[in-house]
Structures are given as C-alpha cells and as structure tokens.
Design an enzyme around this catalytic site. Structure first.
Site: not given
Ligand code: UD1
Ligand code: UDP
Length: 362
Positions: A204-206
């Site tokens: 997850l990195h948005r």
C-alpha cells in the site's frame, strides 16, 4: 538514424516495463542509452531491480531524489534538458505514469525530440491522482503510444489521438513476469518468513490511503481486521511508513511489516498467497496473471481489464475484512481469464514499431 534511443526510468514500477523493451531493441541492433532520474534510489527501491531484471547500469543517473511534485519534476526537467542537448537522441521512451515519465515527455517534446509512451491510454478518470495528470499530459505529448489493453486504445481515440500513433502491443510488465516465473519460489518465501499456513500479502502506498492521518487510521483498522483471520505480510513502501506507524500499524502481531522486497522475492511471496491486498497498479496486473485473488483498496482503477479478465476486485477499507474472509472460503481460482496479448511478446512488438518509426525518419 540521428542518435540513440534514450530510455528514461524513475520509479520501481518502471523497471519491469523497461527491461523487455531494452532487450528487444538490443536484439534488433538499435543503439540505446538508459537514463535513471533517481526518483527512486537505494538498494530496496532501485538497485535490486536492476540486478534481478538484468537491466544495464544506467548510462546516466540524475540522482534527483525525493521532493514535492514541482521540485522533483523540475529537477528532472533541468537535468534532462542538458542530457538531451548532449546525447541528441532519435527518440525518448518513457514508462508508466510517475513524475519522471511526465517530466521527460515535457522536456523532449519542447526540444523537438519524439516521445514514445509505454503504457499509454490508461485512465482512472480520477483527477485527484497525480498519476492521472501525468498520464494525460504524457499521452498528449507522445508520438508513439503503446497500449496494454483495448480500453486504453479507446480512451486515446476518444481524446482525439490519431489512430496511426496508437499501438496495442500487450503488457511489457507481463513479459518480465512470464520470463521470471521459474524464479518466483513460494516455498522459499514461506521458509524465509516462517509461514506455515495461509497468508495474505499487502502492499500500500497511494497518497489517498496512507498520507492523511484519518485515511491511515482507517487503513490500519482494516488491516487489523484481516490480521485477526490470517497473517498479513506487508512489505512496506517508504511513503507510508511514518503515517501508518503513527496510526498503530505495528500494534497487531498478525501484521508482519517488513522492508520492501526485491522483485523476485516479492512475487515469490505473492505466488503463494491466499489473497493480495493492494493499491498498486502493477500488482493488480501481476496477480491477474498468477491467478491470485486481488483486493484493490481504491474507488477506481485505470486497469479495468484486471477485473474483466483477471482476479481483481475493488473494495473499500470498511469491507476489506469481509472480502478477505470470502476469498479464504472460496480458495484460489482453478481457471481464470487473462487479458489479450499479455503473452510475453510486448517488448518485441514495441521494438518492432520503434524500429519502423526510426527507419521512416532516417
Ligand atoms: C511514486 C509514483 C507512484 C508510483 C510509486 C511506485 C509519482 C507522483 N508517484 O510514488 O505513481 O505508484 O512511485 O512505488 O511519481 N522514498 C524513499 N526512498 C525512495 C523513494 C521514495 O524513502 O527510493 C520516500 C520519500 O520519503 C519520498 C516518498 O517516499 O518523499 C515518496 O516518494 P515519491 O517518489 O515522491 O512518490 P511515491 O509515493 O514513491
Ligand atoms: N514490488 C516489489 N517489491 C515490493 C512491492 C512491489 O518488487 O515490495 C514490485 C511489484 O511486483 C511490481 C512493482 O513493484 O512489479 C510495482 O510497483 P509499485 O507498486 O511500487 O508501483 P505502481 O505499480 O503502483 O505504480
């Protein structure tokens, strides 16, 4: 031909897209150079990929590092302007939708150097995503637009891009996946991480999921809900480390936070997973090919083909734990459709079009 083809890479997802294109152009004898902007850097986000994917060391590394959108984009542009004046490439090839992509397209277009965009035409229709801005501007400036799926071709047509510039070639990231399948060792991954039974992989990195305190907290709550059922392996992108830690990510022993993994190790882990939870673009595509159920925590995707022809589903944070429970009950699919032309031949198709384009200009 006036000069070499200059490839521009910047961030982790660019590397598996560029590798097959460089290889295919090399086999056609086309002179080429590779410039890395330095948007991603260090062993975990850059060096391990070049090693594992057999990419040549960059001829030029601008070393721009991290920064705000404007500062990072500007640093790439000023660095690249000098390089283009010196190298005088016949074509600049850019990949995906990161800041390095749009920065390079802008500089090249203004210097009259033709631009090829690999992975053109994807649209989330969500202007709040920086990637959507990067994609639209890059496509507007490109002379050759390489599309991975028919929906991307349709978007470009609707935006008025002449049909002769658009080439449906399949997905070079999938070339890389298929070429490396034998190296994705789920047994080794289980041993390395002491995993006995079923597990979920999360990445997850948005910004919409990890930047704001409220979003990070809702995400952590959702991941803890998953960890109550099954261990969650989370190779954490550096972007979310501080905010997710502050939101209590490390408080549940079932969430196993580790450093970002190399390409081979990551996909070995994914290959053995009961499901993947992600907001990554590329991971939606890779799980589709590996037949691993993918739960994408986003309200939209620029890769709808992974839903219609793959294993992907969009979920909310609130529904995540229930959706994982459903995946665990259903098990992995035995058969599933895959998108057209995701067959390992995209790099060769792209190289063929580039070769013809260069021949036509010489
Ligand atoms: C970028 C892309 C995103 C892509 C992602 C892939 C843009 C606008 N965003 O997001 O589309 O999905 O890469 O991973 O181009 N950092 C490090 N080490 C690194 C790189 C970054 O620690 O090697 C940290 C820095 O604190 C940096 C932050 O991560 O400020 C964000 O990095 P940046 O490259 O700006 O954006 P990503 O979130 O990585
Ligand atoms: N990836 C990796 N190690 C990790 C997480 C991802 O090698 O710990 C790979 C993944 O398999 C894919 C690429 O990184 O090939 C996707 O990059 P990312 O998710 O950072 O960017 P996006 O695709 O969302 O732009």
């Amino acid at each position: 031909m006036s000069g070499p083809v200059l490839h521009v890479t910047g961030a982790r997802p660019n590397f598996p897209k560029a590798a097959p294109v460089l290889r295919a152009l090399d086999s056609l004898g086309v002179p080429q150079r590779l410039l890395h902007t330095g948007q991603h850097y260090g062993e975990q986000m850059f060096e391990v990929f070049f090693r594992q994917l057999g990419l040549p060391a960059p001829d030029i590394n601008l070393g721009v590092g991290s920064g705000t959108h404007a500062r990072q984009t500007a640093a790439i542009m000023t660095g690249l302007e000098d390089v283009l004046a010196e190298v005088r490439p016949a074509l600049v090839v850019v990949y995906g939708d990161v800041n390095s992509t749009v920065a390079a397209a802008l500089v090249a277009a203004k210097l009259g150097v033709p631009v090829a965009h690999v992975e053109a035409g994807l649209r989330s229709f969500d202007p709040s995503m920086p990637e959507e801005v990067n994609r639209m501007v890059t496509d507007r400036l490109s002379d050759l637009l390489f599309a991975t799926s028919p929906d991307a071709v349709a978007h470009l047509g609707n935006e008025g891009v002449p049909a002769g510039r658009i080439h449906l070639v399949g997905n070079p990231m999938i070339d890389t996946l298929l070429a490396n399948l034998d190296r994705f060792d789920e047994t080794a991954a289980r041993a390395a991480h002491h995993l006995g039974g079923r597990y979920v992989v999360a990445t997850l990195h948005r910004p919409a999921n990890v930047d704001g305190a409220g979003d990070a907290s809702a995400l952590v709550k959702a991941l803890h809900g998953v960890a109550a059922q099954v261990p969650v392996m989370l190779p954490l992108h550096p972007r979310g480390r501080d905010s997710l830690q502050r939101a209590g990510l490390f408080d549940h022993p079932g969430v196993r936070v580790i450093d970002p993994l190399g390409y081979v190790e990551f996909l070995g882990l994914v290959r053995g997973a009961a499901a993947v939870v992600t907001d990554s673009g590329g991971v939606q595509e890779e799980t589709t090919m590996l037949g691993v159920p993918c739960l994408t925590i986003r309200p939209n995707t620029e890769r709808p083909v992974t839903i219609t022809h793959g294993t992907n589903r969009l979920v909310t944070r609130e529904r995540l734990a229930d959706e994982v429970e459903r995946c665990l009950a259903a098990g992995r699919p035995q058969t599933w459709p895959t998108p057209p032309l995701w067959d390992g031949g995209a790099g060769a198709r792209i190289a063929g079009v580039i070769r013809q384009f260069l021949d036509g200009r010489s």
